[in-house]
Design a protein around this motif. Structure first.
Motif, short mmCIF file in Angstrom:
data_model
loop_
_atom_site.label_atom_id
_atom_site.label_comp_id
_atom_site.label_asym_id
_atom_site.label_seq_id
_atom_site.Cartn_x
_atom_site.Cartn_y
_atom_site.Cartn_z
N GLN A 72 0.85 -1.18 0.00
CA GLN A 72 0.00 0.00 0.00
C GLN A 72 0.89 1.23 0.00
OE1 GLN A 72 -2.36 -0.46 3.51
NE2 GLN A 72 -4.09 -1.28 2.36
N GLY A 73 0.36 2.30 -0.46
CA GLY A 73 1.08 3.55 -0.43
C GLY A 73 0.89 4.23 0.91
N SER A 74 1.22 5.51 0.96
CA SER A 74 1.06 6.24 2.22
C SER A 74 -0.37 6.74 2.40
CB SER A 74 2.04 7.41 2.24
OG SER A 74 1.76 8.28 1.16
N SER A 75 -1.20 6.51 1.42
CA SER A 75 -2.61 6.91 1.54
C SER A 75 -3.46 5.83 0.89
CB SER A 75 -2.82 8.26 0.87
OG SER A 75 -2.50 8.16 -0.50
N ALA A 76 -4.65 6.14 0.50
CA ALA A 76 -5.53 5.23 -0.24
C ALA A 76 -5.77 3.93 0.50
CB ALA A 76 -4.97 4.95 -1.63
N GLY A 77 -6.43 4.00 1.61
CA GLY A 77 -6.84 2.79 2.31
C GLY A 77 -5.87 2.31 3.36
N ALA A 78 -4.75 3.00 3.53
CA ALA A 78 -3.78 2.57 4.53
C ALA A 78 -4.23 3.04 5.90
CB ALA A 78 -2.41 3.14 4.21
N GLU A 82 0.05 1.86 9.14
CA GLU A 82 0.72 1.47 7.91
C GLU A 82 1.59 2.60 7.35
OE1 GLU A 82 0.67 -1.60 6.59
OE2 GLU A 82 -0.47 -2.09 8.38
N PHE A 83 1.23 3.83 7.67
CA PHE A 83 2.00 4.96 7.16
C PHE A 83 3.46 4.87 7.59
CE2 PHE A 83 3.69 9.23 7.96
CZ PHE A 83 3.70 9.71 6.67
N HIS A 84 3.69 4.55 8.86
CA HIS A 84 5.05 4.49 9.38
C HIS A 84 5.82 3.32 8.81
CE1 HIS A 84 3.93 7.71 12.05
NE2 HIS A 84 2.89 6.99 12.47
N VAL A 85 5.12 2.21 8.56
CA VAL A 85 5.76 1.04 7.94
C VAL A 85 6.20 1.40 6.53
CG1 VAL A 85 5.39 -1.33 7.13
CG2 VAL A 85 4.45 -0.59 9.33
N TYR A 86 5.30 2.11 5.80
CA TYR A 86 5.62 2.53 4.44
C TYR A 86 6.81 3.49 4.44
CZ TYR A 86 5.25 5.42 0.27
OH TYR A 86 5.53 6.11 -0.86
N LYS A 87 6.81 4.47 5.33
CA LYS A 87 7.91 5.44 5.37
C LYS A 87 9.24 4.75 5.71
CE LYS A 87 7.68 9.54 5.59
NZ LYS A 87 7.95 10.61 4.64
N ALA A 88 9.21 3.79 6.63
CA ALA A 88 10.45 3.10 7.01
C ALA A 88 11.01 2.29 5.85
CB ALA A 88 10.21 2.21 8.22
N SER A 89 10.12 1.57 5.13
CA SER A 89 10.61 0.76 4.00
C SER A 89 11.12 1.67 2.88
CB SER A 89 9.51 -0.16 3.48
OG SER A 89 8.46 0.60 2.92
N ARG A 90 10.44 2.79 2.67
CA ARG A 90 10.89 3.74 1.65
C ARG A 90 12.26 4.33 2.02
NH1 ARG A 90 7.84 9.23 0.99
NH2 ARG A 90 9.57 10.33 0.10
N ARG A 91 12.44 4.67 3.29
CA ARG A 91 13.72 5.23 3.75
C ARG A 91 14.85 4.21 3.56
NH1 ARG A 91 16.16 4.16 8.04
NH2 ARG A 91 14.33 3.34 9.10
N ARG A 92 14.58 2.93 3.91
CA ARG A 92 15.61 1.90 3.73
C ARG A 92 15.99 1.73 2.26
NH1 ARG A 92 12.48 -0.85 7.67
NH2 ARG A 92 11.40 -1.94 5.99
N GLU A 93 15.00 1.75 1.40
CA GLU A 93 15.27 1.58 -0.04
C GLU A 93 16.06 2.76 -0.59
OE1 GLU A 93 15.31 -0.23 -3.78
OE2 GLU A 93 15.00 -1.00 -1.76
N TYR A 94 15.70 3.98 -0.21
CA TYR A 94 16.44 5.15 -0.67
C TYR A 94 17.88 5.14 -0.15
CZ TYR A 94 12.33 7.45 -2.64
OH TYR A 94 11.24 7.78 -3.41
N GLU A 95 18.06 4.69 1.07
CA GLU A 95 19.42 4.59 1.63
C GLU A 95 20.24 3.57 0.85
OE1 GLU A 95 22.68 5.12 4.32
OE2 GLU A 95 20.96 6.34 3.76
N ARG A 96 19.62 2.44 0.51
CA ARG A 96 20.32 1.41 -0.27
C ARG A 96 20.70 1.95 -1.64
NH1 ARG A 96 19.34 -2.90 -3.71
NH2 ARG A 96 17.24 -2.17 -4.14
#
Length: 194
Positions: A72-78, A82-96
């Motif tokens: 799920q994204g950061s919106s649309a039914g989350a 879930e917002f914090h899970v999404y932000k954490a995974s996005r941060r890890r991917e950008y760091e990688r």
């Protein structure tokens, strides 16, 4: 007016008091001084130094998940969690991705530096070789001319500083005053090899 006596001593500073002394905020200087004092209390004790931090690389990061369930994204039914899970995974991917790009950039910089270094070394070697050939050519032409029309005399050995005045004798034994000129002394030439 009261005279100095046991009543005027603050309670915490009174040696009869059982109260602990107040601890004041330590300055950086006093903090280091106390650490040094504790080290000198037992000089035979080994000192534990902290390990140096290793730079982060892509290999040191955890691998991205193979299967992502419930994307799920950061919106649309989350939900709100879930917002914090999404932000954490996005941060890890950008760091990688950032680390991968920095490794590629550093490799390019190293290659460019090596190439530039080899080019400078090649130019220096060419210039050195050119100068060596010119010196040898000059030496050979000097050897062919002989002494250049001068009478054959052996050079006088003079042990004085260049530019100082000394009394010298010519070939016939007559005294000649003159300045000592610096003469080239043949030596050993070292050539560095790769």
């Amino acid at each position: 007016m009261s005279e100095p006596g046991p009543e005027s001593i603050p309670t915490s500073a009174d040696p009869r008091s059982k109260r602990p002394t107040k601890r004041r905020a330590m300055t950086p200087h006093s903090e280091v001084a106390s650490e040094i004092q504790t080290l000198f209390k037992d000089p035979s004790k080994d000192i534990q130094l902290p390990d140096t931090l290793k730079p982060r690389t892509v290999a040191s990061l955890s691998a991205p998940p193979e299967i992502v369930t419930n994307v799920q994204g950061s919106s649309a039914g989350a939900g709100s969690g879930e917002f914090h899970v999404y932000k954490a995974s996005r941060r890890r991917e950008y760091e990688r991705l950032r680390l991968m790009q920095s490794e590629v950039d550093s490799e390019k910089n190293n290659e460019a530096w090596q190439k530039e270094r080899e080019e400078k070394k090649r130019k220096d070697d060419e210039k050195t070789e050119k100068n060596r050939r010119r010196r040898e050519k000059k030496k050979n032409t000097r050897g062919k001319k002989g002494n250049g029309g001068q009478n054959d005399t052996t050079p006088m050995e003079v042990s004085a500083a260049p530019g100082s005045m000394v009394n010298m004798e010519d070939q016939n034994g007559a005294a000649v005053d003159g300045q000592v000129t610096q003469q080239e002394v043949p030596g050993v030439i070292f050539h560095e090899e790769d």
